[in-house]
Design an enzyme around this catalytic site. Sequence first.
Site, PDB file in Angstrom:
ATOM      1  N   CYS A   2       0.820  -1.213   0.000  1.00 51.66           N
ATOM      2  CA  CYS A   2       0.000   0.000   0.000  1.00 51.66           C
ATOM      3  C   CYS A   2       0.852   1.261   0.000  1.00 51.66           C
ATOM      4  CB  CYS A   2      -0.879   0.032   1.243  1.00 51.66           C
ATOM      5  SG  CYS A   2      -1.813  -1.464   1.503  1.00 51.66           S
ATOM      6  N   ARG A  27       4.786   0.337  -5.870  1.00 50.24           N
ATOM      7  CA  ARG A  27       4.672  -0.509  -4.680  1.00 50.24           C
ATOM      8  C   ARG A  27       3.640  -1.614  -4.873  1.00 50.24           C
ATOM      9  NH1 ARG A  27       6.592   2.426   0.074  1.00 50.24           N
ATOM     10  NH2 ARG A  27       5.101   1.394   1.407  1.00 50.24           N
ATOM     11  N   TRP A  75      -3.129  -2.610  -1.394  1.00 52.89           N
ATOM     12  CA  TRP A  75      -2.762  -3.963  -1.834  1.00 52.89           C
ATOM     13  C   TRP A  75      -3.423  -4.897  -0.833  1.00 52.89           C
ATOM     14  CZ3 TRP A  75       0.872  -7.861  -0.015  1.00 52.89           C
ATOM     15  CH2 TRP A  75       1.188  -8.815  -0.981  1.00 52.89           C
ATOM     16  N   ASN A 101      -1.429   1.650   6.205  1.00 55.54           N
ATOM     17  CA  ASN A 101      -0.578   0.578   5.666  1.00 55.54           C
ATOM     18  C   ASN A 101      -0.209  -0.320   6.835  1.00 55.54           C
ATOM     19  OD1 ASN A 101      -0.570   1.904   3.272  1.00 55.54           O
ATOM     20  ND2 ASN A 101       1.621   2.390   3.276  1.00 55.54           N
ATOM     21  N   GLY A 102      -0.117  -1.619   6.577  1.00 54.32           N
ATOM     22  CA  GLY A 102       0.265  -2.546   7.642  1.00 54.32           C
ATOM     23  C   GLY A 102      -0.892  -3.468   7.986  1.00 54.32           C
ATOM     24  N   GLU A 481      18.182 -16.998  -9.920  1.00 54.29           N
ATOM     25  CA  GLU A 481      17.784 -15.628 -10.224  1.00 54.29           C
ATOM     26  C   GLU A 481      17.224 -15.514 -11.649  1.00 54.29           C
ATOM     27  OE1 GLU A 481      17.092 -13.276  -8.471  1.00 54.29           O
ATOM     28  OE2 GLU A 481      17.169 -11.479  -9.699  1.00 54.29           O
ATOM     29  N   LYS A 485      13.490 -14.155 -12.420  1.00 56.30           N
ATOM     30  CA  LYS A 485      13.268 -12.976 -13.280  1.00 56.30           C
ATOM     31  C   LYS A 485      12.255 -13.310 -14.362  1.00 56.30           C
ATOM     32  CE  LYS A 485      14.248 -10.279 -11.553  1.00 56.30           C
ATOM     33  NZ  LYS A 485      14.881 -10.286 -10.279  1.00 56.30           N
ATOM     34  N   GLU A 488       8.500 -14.259 -12.800  1.00 51.50           N
ATOM     35  CA  GLU A 488       7.718 -13.242 -12.098  1.00 51.50           C
ATOM     36  C   GLU A 488       7.147 -12.195 -13.044  1.00 51.50           C
ATOM     37  OE1 GLU A 488       9.882 -10.799  -9.256  1.00 51.50           O
ATOM     38  OE2 GLU A 488      11.683 -10.902 -10.463  1.00 51.50           O
ATOM     39  N   HIS A 504      17.153 -36.816 -10.691  1.00 49.88           N
ATOM     40  CA  HIS A 504      16.440 -37.347  -9.529  1.00 49.88           C
ATOM     41  C   HIS A 504      14.963 -36.953  -9.580  1.00 49.88           C
ATOM     42  CE1 HIS A 504      20.131 -38.863  -7.853  1.00 49.88           C
ATOM     43  NE2 HIS A 504      20.693 -37.717  -8.172  1.00 49.88           N
ATOM     44  N   LYS A 603       6.357  -4.394  -4.574  1.00 52.03           N
ATOM     45  CA  LYS A 603       7.785  -4.069  -4.495  1.00 52.03           C
ATOM     46  C   LYS A 603       8.316  -4.260  -3.083  1.00 52.03           C
ATOM     47  CE  LYS A 603      11.708  -2.552  -6.034  1.00 52.03           C
ATOM     48  NZ  LYS A 603      12.494  -3.563  -6.775  1.00 52.03           N
TER      49      LYS A 603
HETATM   50  C1  F6R Z   1      12.302 -10.284  -7.278  1.00 51.93           C
HETATM   51  C2  F6R Z   1      12.224  -9.379  -6.136  1.00 51.93           C
HETATM   52  C3  F6R Z   1      11.884  -9.956  -4.817  1.00 51.93           C
HETATM   53  C4  F6R Z   1      12.698  -9.268  -3.698  1.00 51.93           C
HETATM   54  C5  F6R Z   1      12.215  -9.745  -2.328  1.00 51.93           C
HETATM   55  C6  F6R Z   1      12.994  -9.114  -1.205  1.00 51.93           C
HETATM   56  O1  F6R Z   1      12.632  -9.605  -8.440  1.00 51.93           O
HETATM   57  O2  F6R Z   1      12.401  -8.210  -6.260  1.00 51.93           O
HETATM   58  O3  F6R Z   1      12.083 -11.332  -4.795  1.00 51.93           O
HETATM   59  O4  F6R Z   1      14.055  -9.549  -3.895  1.00 51.93           O
HETATM   60  O5  F6R Z   1      10.852  -9.448  -2.171  1.00 51.93           O
HETATM   61  O6  F6R Z   1      12.804  -7.740  -1.177  1.00 51.93           O
HETATM   62  P1  F6R Z   1      13.810  -6.794  -0.432  1.00 51.93           P
HETATM   63  O7  F6R Z   1      15.118  -6.891  -1.110  1.00 51.93           O
HETATM   64  O8  F6R Z   1      13.199  -5.430  -0.531  1.00 51.93           O
HETATM   65  O9  F6R Z   1      13.890  -7.282   0.995  1.00 51.93           O
END
Ligand code: F6R
Length: 608
Positions: A2, A27, A75, A101-102, A481, A485, A488, A504, A603
Amino acid sequence: MCGIVGYIGKQQAAPVLLDGLAKLEYRGYDSAGMAVSDGATIRVTKARGRLKVLNELTHGGELLPGHCGIGHTRWATHGIPSDKNAHPHLNESETIAVVHNGIIENYLKLKKNLEEKGYHFSSDTDTEVVAHLLDYYYKGDPLDAIRRVMHRVEGSYALGIMFSDRPGEMYAARKDSPLIAGQASDGNLIASDVPAVLKYTRDVYFIQNEEILCLKEDSLKFFNIDGEELAKEPVTIQWDVSAAEKAGYEHFMMKEIYEQPKAVTDTLSPRIKDGKIEIEELNMTDEEIRQISKIYIVACGSAYHTGVSAKYVFEGLARIPVEVDLASEFRYRDPIFDEHTLLIVVSQSGETADTLAALREAKKQGVRVLGIVNVVGSSIAREADDVIYTWAGPEIAVATTKAYSTQLIVEYLLAMKFAQARGTVTEDTIHEMIEDLKKLPEQIEMLLDHKEKIQRFANRYIAAKDIFFIGRGLDYAISLEGSLKLKEISYIHSEAYAAGELKHGTISLIEEGTLVAAVLTQEDLYKKMISNMVEVRTRGAFILAVTVVGNTEVEKAADYVIYIPKTNKYFTNSLAVIPLQLFGYYVAVGKGCDVDKPRNLAKSVTVE
Ligand code: F6R
């Protein structure tokens, strides 16, 4: 997650709120709303959907006249995304408006209590209890009512609050959810993040836990939960406003992919002085470093993937045992610490709830916590014993790229520094490694120059159903990674496997034409990787290989090869990840996905 924006001042509030909320779109949100006071009445407009909907409903804010207002992008956590669950929430007489928020953890108990007192609820949210509780306690003194509410609610909150009979005032409070205040020339603002206020001011106050804020057009007053006034100094934000905008790229993600050479340089170069590693923020003596018995690296998502990579670097160079944990798991297990354990938490946002909880748990047990964080002044940065910032700048795209790359840099530097202090590598080796580190930004640029080649390849896979990534050792960390990428942002199912583990189970998923991205940058594992590639190729897989320039033999086992420049074996992740980021990006663009704001993702994940 949020977003909150509040404004009180000379301008019409609604357009300022819409503008600020737009800066917080990254966000992640599913609905948006605003409450504006015209001096007598509070009017609210809120709706499910993007800000565009709110903009249209209010005619760009015109239908909500007034100089004091709070806005929110939601959110969903409690209750589905809907108009009624969108914020702001009101008390029944519509004299108090709240954005939040929260999570209010005891909201069900509070709700029941309030219902018994005759209150009626019109949403499924936890936030609405705050509006009714404020109503219950409000006897003409906002500060007193807010303090009483703060004593009753459990959980996390950043709150923006307005009372219709206090037209020249706005209130805010926080606990465990980020909130800032900004002092502009024509008024004052609150926001859940800095980009929302940058257009109006660079002077920002970071609100701390259990603090309350009263904003008027020309003043900002801070109080603790006991109602005592606090003196606070603003921090001047150095970011350029344009740094938070797309600068001509189609998506923030691409802009941020391109910012990686600079982000890596910014993070690296101030820490290399006269050919030596100097990490000013690291308040550890060589003796303390020598005493470290074990390192836990704890993080979520991509930040966790940098930890998987760093494990190899710390163990290989500094000979310290490392365990890497997902923060959401770590906090619920019973790890074994001793007085020489070091916990490293890694986070872009510095607000990730699970990572923060792991940090707190470790600190409670007396463990020293080192944070690797991007957002200055964030909760993790404030609560860690030491914090080393990744100077990646604001990262807007939900999928991380430049923050990830800078996290790796800090981890390399730390591992090298620890190795030096422990005498596990020679000075010559460190010197050579520093030279290799310095070349990384330019090498990343070289890889970016070949983006069209990757785009053409990616276009062939926009209809793929499953894509696999395989690697061994450090290349397994890169595969994790690369796979994240891709999935997601493109919504294509993808998995990363330690290549030796394929047979396996996973190998049964390989069908004719399935794309398998094989990462093989580690010389000692190269031959083993070739065997694993042959295994899947003979079962019909199409192989994309990512390897180091010169490894031409790989062409016999792969259908398509991407070469990365030569670097130290511990740093290959920084280069191999670039084509994988580009691959994920172009597949998602080709499919027409909302690259910067993938569905269901946020985010900054500030809930458990
Ligand atoms: C993937 C991504 C997430 C963050 C994860 C941790 O592209 O961005 O997997 O890496 O949510 O977020 P932070 O780094 O903000 O703790």
